[in-house]
Design a protein around this motif. Structure first.
Motif, PDB file in Angstrom:
ATOM      1  N   PRO A  42       0.749  -1.181   0.078  1.00 22.47           N
ATOM      2  CA  PRO A  42       0.033   0.065   0.022  1.00 22.47           C
ATOM      3  C   PRO A  42       0.898   1.365   0.047  1.00 22.47           C
ATOM      4  O   PRO A  42       1.995   1.330   0.354  1.00 22.47           O
ATOM      5  N   VAL A  43       0.218   2.255  -0.517  1.00 21.08           N
ATOM      6  CA  VAL A  43       0.774   3.859  -0.443  1.00 21.08           C
ATOM      7  C   VAL A  43      -0.076   4.429   0.856  1.00 21.08           C
ATOM      8  O   VAL A  43      -1.150   4.421   0.606  1.00 21.08           O
ATOM      9  N   VAL A  44       0.710   4.700   1.751  1.00 21.29           N
ATOM     10  CA  VAL A  44       0.120   5.432   3.016  1.00 21.29           C
ATOM     11  C   VAL A  44       0.654   6.624   3.154  1.00 21.29           C
ATOM     12  O   VAL A  44       2.006   6.935   3.155  1.00 21.29           O
ATOM     13  N   VAL A  45      -0.152   7.989   2.919  1.00 26.55           N
ATOM     14  CA  VAL A  45       0.301   9.376   3.048  1.00 26.55           C
ATOM     15  C   VAL A  45      -0.165   9.597   4.483  1.00 26.55           C
ATOM     16  O   VAL A  45      -1.317   9.408   4.949  1.00 26.55           O
ATOM     17  N   GLU A  46       0.720  10.235   5.221  1.00 34.12           N
ATOM     18  CA  GLU A  46       0.638  10.960   6.448  1.00 34.12           C
ATOM     19  C   GLU A  46       0.640  12.220   6.304  1.00 34.12           C
ATOM     20  O   GLU A  46       1.814  12.899   5.963  1.00 34.12           O
ATOM     21  N   LEU A  47      -0.316  13.246   6.925  1.00 33.42           N
ATOM     22  CA  LEU A  47      -0.219  14.522   6.736  1.00 33.42           C
ATOM     23  C   LEU A  47      -0.179  14.989   8.087  1.00 33.42           C
ATOM     24  O   LEU A  47      -0.704  14.663   9.156  1.00 33.42           O
ATOM     25  N   GLY A  48       0.905  16.034   8.539  1.00 34.96           N
ATOM     26  CA  GLY A  48       1.114  16.507   9.793  1.00 34.96           C
ATOM     27  C   GLY A  48       1.423  15.554  10.773  1.00 34.96           C
ATOM     28  O   GLY A  48       0.909  15.322  12.056  1.00 34.96           O
ATOM     29  N   PRO A  49       2.674  14.785  10.716  1.00 33.67           N
ATOM     30  CA  PRO A  49       2.976  13.674  11.579  1.00 33.67           C
ATOM     31  C   PRO A  49       3.678  14.353  12.828  1.00 33.67           C
ATOM     32  O   PRO A  49       4.053  13.383  13.481  1.00 33.67           O
ATOM     33  N   GLY A  50       4.021  15.434  12.927  1.00 32.71           N
ATOM     34  CA  GLY A  50       4.664  15.948  14.116  1.00 32.71           C
ATOM     35  C   GLY A  50       6.112  15.325  14.465  1.00 32.71           C
ATOM     36  O   GLY A  50       7.194  15.404  13.645  1.00 32.71           O
ATOM     37  N   THR A  51       5.948  14.742  15.549  1.00 33.73           N
ATOM     38  CA  THR A  51       7.288  14.259  16.070  1.00 33.73           C
ATOM     39  C   THR A  51       7.257  12.769  15.630  1.00 33.73           C
ATOM     40  O   THR A  51       8.204  12.024  16.062  1.00 33.73           O
ATOM     41  N   GLY A  52       6.208  12.194  15.245  1.00 32.48           N
ATOM     42  CA  GLY A  52       6.059  10.684  14.623  1.00 32.48           C
ATOM     43  C   GLY A  52       5.234   9.925  15.519  1.00 32.48           C
ATOM     44  O   GLY A  52       5.802   8.482  15.132  1.00 32.48           O
ATOM     45  N   PRO A  53       4.553  10.095  16.374  1.00 35.16           N
ATOM     46  CA  PRO A  53       3.922   9.074  17.008  1.00 35.16           C
ATOM     47  C   PRO A  53       2.996   7.957  16.267  1.00 35.16           C
ATOM     48  O   PRO A  53       3.077   6.862  15.934  1.00 35.16           O
ATOM     49  N   ALA A  54       2.150   8.694  15.069  1.00 33.39           N
ATOM     50  CA  ALA A  54       1.646   7.841  13.980  1.00 33.39           C
ATOM     51  C   ALA A  54       2.447   7.152  13.020  1.00 33.39           C
ATOM     52  O   ALA A  54       2.461   6.076  12.528  1.00 33.39           O
ATOM     53  N   THR A  55       3.922   7.974  12.594  1.00 31.12           N
ATOM     54  CA  THR A  55       4.576   7.507  12.080  1.00 31.12           C
ATOM     55  C   THR A  55       5.290   6.455  12.223  1.00 31.12           C
ATOM     56  O   THR A  55       5.482   5.292  11.647  1.00 31.12           O
ATOM     57  N   GLU A  56       5.647   6.243  13.586  1.00 28.20           N
ATOM     58  CA  GLU A  56       6.190   5.065  14.296  1.00 28.20           C
ATOM     59  C   GLU A  56       5.162   3.907  14.181  1.00 28.20           C
ATOM     60  O   GLU A  56       5.459   2.763  13.684  1.00 28.20           O
ATOM     61  N   ALA A  57       3.833   4.143  14.288  1.00 25.53           N
ATOM     62  CA  ALA A  57       2.893   3.063  14.216  1.00 25.53           C
ATOM     63  C   ALA A  57       2.676   2.603  12.845  1.00 25.53           C
ATOM     64  O   ALA A  57       2.481   1.459  12.435  1.00 25.53           O
ATOM     65  N   ILE A  58       2.712   3.405  11.991  1.00 30.36           N
ATOM     66  CA  ILE A  58       2.496   3.133  10.526  1.00 30.36           C
ATOM     67  C   ILE A  58       3.616   2.385   9.908  1.00 30.36           C
ATOM     68  O   ILE A  58       3.550   1.182   9.480  1.00 30.36           O
ATOM     69  N   GLN A  59       4.966   2.767  10.282  1.00 28.58           N
ATOM     70  CA  GLN A  59       6.179   2.047   9.936  1.00 28.58           C
ATOM     71  C   GLN A  59       6.116   0.420  10.600  1.00 28.58           C
ATOM     72  O   GLN A  59       6.492  -0.249  10.076  1.00 28.58           O
ATOM     73  N   ARG A  60       5.621   0.612  11.914  1.00 26.38           N
ATOM     74  CA  ARG A  60       5.374  -0.809  12.443  1.00 26.38           C
ATOM     75  C   ARG A  60       4.469  -1.901  11.798  1.00 26.38           C
ATOM     76  O   ARG A  60       4.465  -2.927  11.351  1.00 26.38           O
ATOM     77  N   LYS A  61       3.289  -1.172  11.377  1.00 26.80           N
ATOM     78  CA  LYS A  61       2.218  -1.978  10.898  1.00 26.80           C
ATOM     79  C   LYS A  61       2.510  -2.157   9.180  1.00 26.80           C
ATOM     80  O   LYS A  61       2.293  -3.275   8.825  1.00 26.80           O
ATOM     81  N   LEU A  62       3.401  -1.463   8.529  1.00 27.28           N
ATOM     82  CA  LEU A  62       3.787  -1.706   7.128  1.00 27.28           C
ATOM     83  C   LEU A  62       4.861  -2.858   7.367  1.00 27.28           C
ATOM     84  O   LEU A  62       4.857  -3.666   6.401  1.00 27.28           O
ATOM     85  N   ALA A  63       5.743  -2.931   8.219  1.00 29.07           N
ATOM     86  CA  ALA A  63       6.793  -3.893   8.157  1.00 29.07           C
ATOM     87  C   ALA A  63       7.609  -3.892   7.007  1.00 29.07           C
ATOM     88  O   ALA A  63       7.856  -5.086   6.722  1.00 29.07           O
TER      89      ALA A  63
END
Length: 166
Positions: A42-63
């Motif tokens: 998948p292509v996952v786009v994240e808008l407004g990641p800030g310091t990355g709490p969602a970024t970290e979770a997305i990276q973990r889920k995408l593996a």
């Protein structure tokens, strides 16, 4: 500097752009990214990641699967994200530039857009056009989730809103 301190500093510099004094909680992030596809590329786009709490979770889920493009307007936060998440494509840009951000990377559509943009991004003379612009970039089965704060009597009270479309 801790994630919370960095985020708080950027909030104090520009409260309407950052819109929160602290990063999103783990519980909120899990709800926000629940629809990230568990299979495929998948292509996952994240808008407004800030310091990355969602970024970290997305990276973990995408593996390691697919692409993760994170668009952050704040240059200092984007630099922090680049160092912290080398597998994500961190772009310093506005959500309004999303069509060209994706086109520059050879991406026509996204399977998911995860957004933590502040409510101020959706107000003003053109604010109502941002969601349709984002939605136009979703694949046929794409999903858009949005979390934001709304402030009632700045800075004394706030509420949070999560919207999922797909």
């Amino acid at each position: 500097m801790s994630e919370t301190a960095l985020f708080a500093r950027e909030f104090l510099r520009s409260p309407l752009r950052t819109a929160s004094l602290i990063p999103s909680s783990a519980r909120l992030v899990e709800r926000l990214i629940a629809a990230v596809p568990e299979r495929g590329e998948p292509v996952v786009v994240e808008l407004g990641p800030g310091t990355g709490p969602a970024t970290e979770a997305i990276q973990r889920k995408l593996a390691g699967r697919g692409r993760h493009i994170a668009v952050e307007l704040n240059e200092r936060l984007a630099t922090h994200l680049v160092q912290r998440f080398p597998r994500a494509e961190i772009v310093t840009a506005s959500a309004w530039d999303l069509p060209s951000v994706l086109a520059d990377r050879g991406v026509r559509t996204a399977d998911m857009v995860v957004s933590s943009l502040p409510w101020s991004a959706f107000t003003g003379p053109h604010g109502g056009t941002l969601v349709p612009k984002i939605a136009s970039l979703l694949s046929e089965s794409g999903v858009y989730t949005q979390f934001t704060y709304t402030f009632a009597h700045w800075p004394f009270s706030c509420s949070s809103v999560i919207v999922a479309c797909g």
